[in-house]
Design a protein around this motif. Structure first.
Motif, PDB file in Angstrom:
ATOM      1  N   GLN A 119       0.727  -1.177   0.054  1.00  0.00           N
ATOM      2  CA  GLN A 119       0.153   0.049  -0.128  1.00  0.00           C
ATOM      3  C   GLN A 119       0.800   1.313  -0.086  1.00  0.00           C
ATOM      4  OE1 GLN A 119      -2.265   0.153   3.511  1.00  0.00           O
ATOM      5  NE2 GLN A 119      -4.008   1.849   2.529  1.00  0.00           N
ATOM      6  N   GLY A 120       0.555   2.330  -0.985  1.00  0.00           N
ATOM      7  CA  GLY A 120       1.184   3.440  -1.038  1.00  0.00           C
ATOM      8  C   GLY A 120       2.447   3.389  -1.678  1.00  0.00           C
ATOM      9  N   SER A 121       2.786   2.106  -2.491  1.00  0.00           N
ATOM     10  CA  SER A 121       4.064   2.197  -3.331  1.00  0.00           C
ATOM     11  C   SER A 121       3.901   2.861  -4.596  1.00  0.00           C
ATOM     12  CB  SER A 121       4.298   0.657  -3.532  1.00  0.00           C
ATOM     13  OG  SER A 121       3.562   0.053  -4.318  1.00  0.00           O
ATOM     14  N   GLY A 122       2.821   3.108  -5.016  1.00  0.00           N
ATOM     15  CA  GLY A 122       2.197   3.704  -6.284  1.00  0.00           C
ATOM     16  C   GLY A 122       2.414   2.690  -7.591  1.00  0.00           C
ATOM     17  N   ARG A 123       2.688   1.471  -7.349  1.00  0.00           N
ATOM     18  CA  ARG A 123       2.664   0.508  -8.270  1.00  0.00           C
ATOM     19  C   ARG A 123       1.155  -0.103  -8.535  1.00  0.00           C
ATOM     20  NH1 ARG A 123       6.631  -4.105  -7.723  1.00  0.00           N
ATOM     21  NH2 ARG A 123       5.561  -4.112  -5.717  1.00  0.00           N
ATOM     22  N   ARG A 124       1.004  -0.579  -9.572  1.00  0.00           N
ATOM     23  CA  ARG A 124      -0.264  -1.236  -9.921  1.00  0.00           C
ATOM     24  C   ARG A 124      -0.109  -2.734  -9.763  1.00  0.00           C
ATOM     25  NH1 ARG A 124      -3.490   1.150 -15.071  1.00  0.00           N
ATOM     26  NH2 ARG A 124      -4.793  -0.861 -14.322  1.00  0.00           N
ATOM     27  N   ALA A 125      -1.314  -3.278  -9.203  1.00  0.00           N
ATOM     28  CA  ALA A 125      -1.371  -4.870  -9.165  1.00  0.00           C
ATOM     29  C   ALA A 125      -1.420  -5.404 -10.472  1.00  0.00           C
ATOM     30  CB  ALA A 125      -2.720  -5.187  -8.369  1.00  0.00           C
ATOM     31  N   GLY A 126      -0.852  -6.491 -10.682  1.00  0.00           N
ATOM     32  CA  GLY A 126      -0.754  -7.392 -11.855  1.00  0.00           C
ATOM     33  C   GLY A 126      -1.955  -8.249 -12.155  1.00  0.00           C
ATOM     34  N   TRP A 127      -2.770  -8.081 -13.173  1.00  0.00           N
ATOM     35  CA  TRP A 127      -3.770  -8.643 -13.425  1.00  0.00           C
ATOM     36  C   TRP A 127      -3.844 -10.066 -13.162  1.00  0.00           C
ATOM     37  CZ3 TRP A 127      -4.553 -12.221 -17.470  1.00  0.00           C
ATOM     38  CH2 TRP A 127      -3.600 -12.582 -18.162  1.00  0.00           C
ATOM     39  N   ARG A 128      -2.718 -10.852 -13.478  1.00  0.00           N
ATOM     40  CA  ARG A 128      -2.715 -12.444 -13.474  1.00  0.00           C
ATOM     41  C   ARG A 128      -2.791 -12.577 -11.822  1.00  0.00           C
ATOM     42  NH1 ARG A 128       1.584 -11.324 -16.825  1.00  0.00           N
ATOM     43  NH2 ARG A 128       1.013 -12.136 -18.965  1.00  0.00           N
ATOM     44  N   ALA A 129      -2.273 -11.965 -10.980  1.00  0.00           N
ATOM     45  CA  ALA A 129      -2.447 -12.047  -9.444  1.00  0.00           C
ATOM     46  C   ALA A 129      -3.957 -11.891  -9.085  1.00  0.00           C
ATOM     47  CB  ALA A 129      -1.358 -11.140  -8.589  1.00  0.00           C
ATOM     48  N   LEU A 130      -4.358 -10.767  -9.465  1.00  0.00           N
ATOM     49  CA  LEU A 130      -6.013 -10.563  -9.198  1.00  0.00           C
ATOM     50  C   LEU A 130      -6.672 -11.645  -9.840  1.00  0.00           C
ATOM     51  CD1 LEU A 130      -6.035  -6.615  -9.715  1.00  0.00           C
ATOM     52  CD2 LEU A 130      -6.161  -7.735  -7.761  1.00  0.00           C
ATOM     53  N   LEU A 131      -6.558 -12.065 -10.891  1.00  0.00           N
ATOM     54  CA  LEU A 131      -7.339 -13.308 -11.520  1.00  0.00           C
ATOM     55  C   LEU A 131      -7.224 -14.368 -10.524  1.00  0.00           C
ATOM     56  CD1 LEU A 131      -8.945 -13.888 -13.808  1.00  0.00           C
ATOM     57  CD2 LEU A 131      -7.250 -14.926 -15.041  1.00  0.00           C
ATOM     58  N   VAL A 132      -5.990 -14.848 -10.143  1.00  0.00           N
ATOM     59  CA  VAL A 132      -5.818 -16.007  -9.402  1.00  0.00           C
ATOM     60  C   VAL A 132      -6.591 -15.801  -8.155  1.00  0.00           C
ATOM     61  CG1 VAL A 132      -3.981 -17.499  -8.103  1.00  0.00           C
ATOM     62  CG2 VAL A 132      -3.811 -16.718 -10.583  1.00  0.00           C
ATOM     63  N   TYR A 133      -6.481 -14.713  -7.442  1.00  0.00           N
ATOM     64  CA  TYR A 133      -7.166 -14.257  -6.122  1.00  0.00           C
ATOM     65  C   TYR A 133      -8.555 -14.665  -6.117  1.00  0.00           C
ATOM     66  CZ  TYR A 133      -2.513 -13.709  -4.142  1.00  0.00           C
ATOM     67  OH  TYR A 133      -1.219 -13.785  -3.693  1.00  0.00           O
ATOM     68  N   THR A 134      -8.985 -13.920  -7.271  1.00  0.00           N
ATOM     69  CA  THR A 134     -10.409 -13.932  -7.338  1.00  0.00           C
ATOM     70  C   THR A 134     -11.121 -15.303  -7.672  1.00  0.00           C
ATOM     71  OG1 THR A 134     -10.443 -11.687  -8.293  1.00  0.00           O
ATOM     72  CG2 THR A 134     -12.205 -13.016  -8.724  1.00  0.00           C
ATOM     73  N   ALA A 135     -10.366 -16.106  -8.638  1.00  0.00           N
ATOM     74  CA  ALA A 135     -10.851 -17.509  -8.891  1.00  0.00           C
ATOM     75  C   ALA A 135     -10.806 -18.336  -7.739  1.00  0.00           C
ATOM     76  CB  ALA A 135      -9.658 -17.926  -9.739  1.00  0.00           C
ATOM     77  N   LEU A 136      -9.816 -18.376  -6.858  1.00  0.00           N
ATOM     78  CA  LEU A 136      -9.652 -18.736  -5.417  1.00  0.00           C
ATOM     79  C   LEU A 136     -10.596 -18.485  -4.522  1.00  0.00           C
ATOM     80  CD1 LEU A 136      -7.732 -20.627  -3.848  1.00  0.00           C
ATOM     81  CD2 LEU A 136      -6.632 -18.756  -3.167  1.00  0.00           C
ATOM     82  N   ALA A 137     -10.859 -17.284  -4.399  1.00  0.00           N
ATOM     83  CA  ALA A 137     -12.105 -16.878  -3.449  1.00  0.00           C
ATOM     84  C   ALA A 137     -13.585 -17.658  -3.894  1.00  0.00           C
ATOM     85  CB  ALA A 137     -12.029 -15.506  -3.378  1.00  0.00           C
TER      86      ALA A 137
END
Length: 153
Positions: A119-137
């Motif tokens: 948080q606060g690093s200014g970088r964007r989250a990778g779409w692959r990591a978001l996709l994996v976490y969403t599929a897992l949840a």
């Protein structure tokens, strides 16, 4: 002037001869401080003023307690066929709530999930990591709902 039973007396002229409201009242003379000497390079230590960001025990106890209560409420109807689907769904809800609470507390403490920026690093989250976490949840939610719907009420 008497200041109280167990205190010493103040001199009568300590507040000025004419009292508080007159121009005769004067402040004591102030003397300037001597200039500060520069610090030696060897003795200078840089230190972070903010405390280290980490989860404390008092923050973890209610989260873990809620997770244990929820998982037991979810597991007992499945294992012993008692309590019905209402208790199982409530346990699933409490477990999910404690997982979200723990994730938010960890994020505020400065921790990040693997593949996601801090948080606060200014970088964007990778779409692959978001996709994996969403599929897992979503898969965990689907499995939980499937198991609770299988409980005979």
């Amino acid at each position: 002037m008497d200041t109280g039973p167990e205190t010493h007396r103040l001199p009568e002229e300590s507040f000025g001869s004419a009292g508080w409201g007159s121009d005769a009242f004067s402040l004591p003379e102030l003397t300037p401080l001597p200039p500060a000497e520069p610090a030696d390079e060897g003795r200078f230590m840089e230190r972070e003023l903010r405390p280290e960001r980490r989860l404390r025990l008092w923050q973890l106890v209610p989260i873990v307690g809620l997770a244990v209560l929820g998982s037991l409420m979810f597991a007992f109807p499945l294992a012993f066929e008692s309590g019905g689907p209402l208790v199982g769904m409530l346990g699933l809800l409490l477990t999910a709530a404690s997982a979200g609470w723990g994730a938010m507390a960890a994020r505020r403490a400065g921790y990040a999930w693997p593949g996601l920026p801090r948080q606060g690093s200014g970088r964007r989250a990778g779409w692959r990591a978001l996709l994996v976490y969403t599929a897992l949840a979503l898969s965990l939610l689907a499995l939980g709902l499937w198991r609770v719907s299988g409980i005979s009420g």
